[in-house]
Design a protein around this motif. Structure first.
Motif, short mmCIF file in Angstrom:
data_model
loop_
_atom_site.label_atom_id
_atom_site.label_comp_id
_atom_site.label_asym_id
_atom_site.label_seq_id
_atom_site.Cartn_x
_atom_site.Cartn_y
_atom_site.Cartn_z
N UNK A 272 64.83 20.42 20.23
CA UNK A 272 64.48 21.02 21.52
C UNK A 272 63.96 22.44 21.44
N UNK A 273 64.65 23.32 20.70
CA UNK A 273 64.19 24.70 20.58
C UNK A 273 62.86 24.76 19.84
N UNK A 274 62.71 23.89 18.86
CA UNK A 274 61.46 23.83 18.11
C UNK A 274 60.32 23.36 18.99
N UNK A 275 60.59 22.40 19.90
CA UNK A 275 59.56 21.92 20.82
C UNK A 275 59.01 23.06 21.66
N UNK A 276 59.92 23.84 22.21
CA UNK A 276 59.51 24.97 23.05
C UNK A 276 58.66 25.95 22.25
N UNK A 277 59.10 26.26 21.04
CA UNK A 277 58.38 27.22 20.19
C UNK A 277 57.00 26.70 19.80
N UNK A 278 56.92 25.42 19.42
CA UNK A 278 55.64 24.83 19.01
C UNK A 278 54.65 24.78 20.18
N UNK A 279 55.12 24.31 21.32
CA UNK A 279 54.22 24.20 22.49
C UNK A 279 53.82 25.58 23.00
N UNK A 280 54.72 26.54 22.87
CA UNK A 280 54.39 27.91 23.28
C UNK A 280 53.33 28.49 22.34
N UNK A 281 53.50 28.27 21.04
CA UNK A 281 52.54 28.80 20.06
C UNK A 281 51.16 28.16 20.22
N UNK A 282 51.14 26.89 20.65
CA UNK A 282 49.86 26.20 20.81
C UNK A 282 49.31 26.33 22.24
N UNK A 283 50.11 27.01 23.11
CA UNK A 283 49.72 27.22 24.52
C UNK A 283 49.48 25.88 25.23
N UNK A 284 50.42 24.96 25.04
CA UNK A 284 50.32 23.63 25.65
C UNK A 284 51.68 23.16 26.15
N UNK A 285 52.33 23.99 26.96
CA UNK A 285 53.66 23.66 27.45
C UNK A 285 53.68 22.42 28.34
N UNK A 286 52.52 22.06 28.91
CA UNK A 286 52.45 20.87 29.76
C UNK A 286 52.69 19.58 28.99
N UNK A 287 52.68 19.67 27.66
CA UNK A 287 52.92 18.48 26.83
C UNK A 287 54.40 18.25 26.53
N UNK A 288 55.28 18.97 27.21
CA UNK A 288 56.72 18.87 26.95
C UNK A 288 57.26 17.44 27.04
N UNK A 289 56.83 16.59 28.02
CA UNK A 289 57.36 15.22 28.04
C UNK A 289 57.14 14.48 26.73
N UNK A 290 55.97 14.67 26.12
CA UNK A 290 55.68 14.00 24.86
C UNK A 290 56.47 14.61 23.70
N UNK A 291 56.66 15.93 23.77
CA UNK A 291 57.48 16.58 22.75
C UNK A 291 58.90 16.04 22.79
N UNK A 292 59.41 15.80 24.01
CA UNK A 292 60.76 15.27 24.16
C UNK A 292 60.86 13.83 23.64
N UNK A 293 59.79 13.05 23.85
CA UNK A 293 59.78 11.69 23.31
C UNK A 293 59.85 11.74 21.79
N UNK A 294 59.09 12.67 21.20
CA UNK A 294 59.12 12.82 19.74
C UNK A 294 60.51 13.19 19.25
N UNK A 295 61.13 14.16 19.91
CA UNK A 295 62.44 14.64 19.49
C UNK A 295 63.53 13.60 19.72
N UNK A 296 63.45 12.89 20.86
CA UNK A 296 64.51 11.95 21.20
C UNK A 296 64.28 10.58 20.57
N UNK A 297 63.21 9.90 21.02
CA UNK A 297 62.95 8.56 20.53
C UNK A 297 62.48 8.59 19.08
#
Length: 435
Positions: A393-418
């Motif tokens: 989760x913390x890595x998702x926020x950091x990665x999406x913030x660094x890439x300036x694509x926070x709107x992709x959080x649902x997909x990041x969560x799928x990656x982290x969870x599923x």
């Protein structure tokens, strides 16, 4: 003017809070716990373990989340909690009697560990939007699989070439990096490895933790690089949109449910029941209970047979446990599962190369498959690649913030969870074949 600024600064410091508790009160609480520890009267079991784990977790988490470089590139609080706690007990700064209490609570029978993981898996999956879960399985999971295959294949090849060993590189570097973080990734992975290989999970986790930290850091840096590539090669990116030629394909309703005490009790019961069910299945199927639990929860969610109010309870319980007990769990990991001298000795150029290769492999594989399926390569690489290779989760926020694509959080969560859950299942299968 100077006096006003000084007064404001003092007022701000006096209002400083840790865990929502004012600093003076938190220091009093800490003093009580540490005095009990040093004079040898800290109670055994949960009533003694929880206070010191929560206090230490809060302190180190605050340090990690406020320290430059560490907070931006190395995972912040979680890494500092693990290594900071490990150092306290490795160098006998905290009494041995307290160490024994924490090890017994965290490790013996894996009581706290199983409790935490059950809440995390059940609540995170049941809390997902059902339509999003089903669509993700059809379109998105092949992209994750592409990243995983290339990452593990590449690290295995490089590991064999440089003399580290292909199997060693895949099992101890590739799998934990792609495993969905610490609580839902490396920790259950180490337990699975320990059960199958008849090895102390502490030894395994000591090898995996540096891979997680380095993988997280490299993932964040790579995310920033991908963002810059997207500005030059505009055909490779949807600028935050994953699917080509289609708007809002993966949308989910955001609903806010009122927090109720009974919901927390329902969530506690559901999470432990699913864990027990996974343990029952493990008696008949040669797969680890964690993996069978994940499969069970995912199937139940996809079918839609769990009433909404129960799903809400499971999700609220998961959020409660994750927010309040994650730092405490990381303290337990630092004490019971982290061999600090072994961790320090593992930081070699060879190790750094293998971690970097794993992250690059995740980017190559996910972007390639994503492009074939109809996703933008850069968005595929960020979500299905880097959000698998980071630290949850913390890595998702950091990665999406660094890439300036926070709107992709649902997909990041799928990656982290599923995706992370899939890695536990994959690890179980690989160990049964090659272990």
């Amino acid at each position: 003017m100077t006096d006003i600024r000084l007064e404001n600064s003092i007022a701000k410091k006096m209002d400083y809070k840790i865990m929502g508790i004012s600093l003076p009160v938190f220091l009093i609480f800490s003093a009580i716990v540490f005095i009990a520890s040093y004079i040898g009267v800290l109670p055994t079991g949960m009533v003694g373990a929880f206070p010191i784990m929560i206090i230490l977790g809060a302190i180190f988490n605050e340090i990690g989340n406020k320290t430059p470089i560490i907070k931006d590139y190395l995972g912040g609080g979680p890494i500092v909690v693990i290594f900071g706690t490990a150092a306290l007990f490795t160098y006998n700064i905290i009494p041995k009697s307290t160490e024994t209490i924490l090890i017994d609570f965290t490790k013996d029978g894996s009581t706290f560990l199983n409790f935490y993981i059950a809440a995390l898996i059940t609540g995170s999956i049941l809390g997902m939007d059902r339509k999003l879960l089903i669509k993700a399985a059809i379109r998105y999971l092949p992209v994750i699989l592409g990243g995983v295959i290339v990452a593990l294949g590449l690290v295995g090849i490089v590991g064999a070439i440089i003399g580290f060993g292909a199997k060693q590189a895949i099992f101890y570097i590739g799998l934990p990096i792609m495993g969905g973080g610490m609580g839902a990734g490396a920790v259950p992975l180490s337990s699975i490895f320990g059960d199958v290989l008849k090895t102390d999970p502490k030894e395994i986790l000591s090898i995996m933790i540096p891979a997680l930290a380095l993988g997280n850091a490299i993932s964040i840096v790579t995310a920033g690089i991908l963002n810059k590539i997207g500005k030059v090669k505009k055909n490779l990116t949807g600028n935050g949109k994953l699917l080509k030629n289609q708007e809002n394909d993966f949308t989910s309703e955001k609903t806010v449910d009122e927090l109720k005490y009974k919901n927390l009790g329902t969530g506690l019961l559901l999470s432990t029941l699913f864990f027990i069910f996974g343990s029952i299945l493990a008696n008949f199927i040669n797969i680890h209970a964690y993996a069978l639990m994940i499969i069970s929860v995912a199937i139940v969610k996809a079918i839609g047979i769990v009433p909404k109010k129960y799903e809400v309870g499971a999700f609220q319980w998961f959020r409660f446990v994750m927010i309040n007990l994650t730092p405490a769990l990381l303290v337990g990991i630092g004490v019971a599962y982290t061999d600090l001298p072994a961790v320090i000795s593992s930081f070699t150029p060879q190790y750094l190369l293998l971690v970097t290769v794993t992250v690059i492999g995740s980017v190559i594989g996910s972007s390639f498959v994503g492009n074939i399926i109809g996703f933008y390569p850069i968005e595929s690489a960020i979500t299905a690649g880097l959000c698998m290779a980071n630290m949850g989760g913390t890595g998702d926020v950091a990665v999406l913030s660094a890439s300036k694509r926070m709107e992709l959080m649902p997909f990041a969560q799928i990656s982290s969870r599923i995706g992370g859950a899939f890695m536990l299942i994959l690890a179980t299968l690989l160990l049964s074949i090659f272990g």
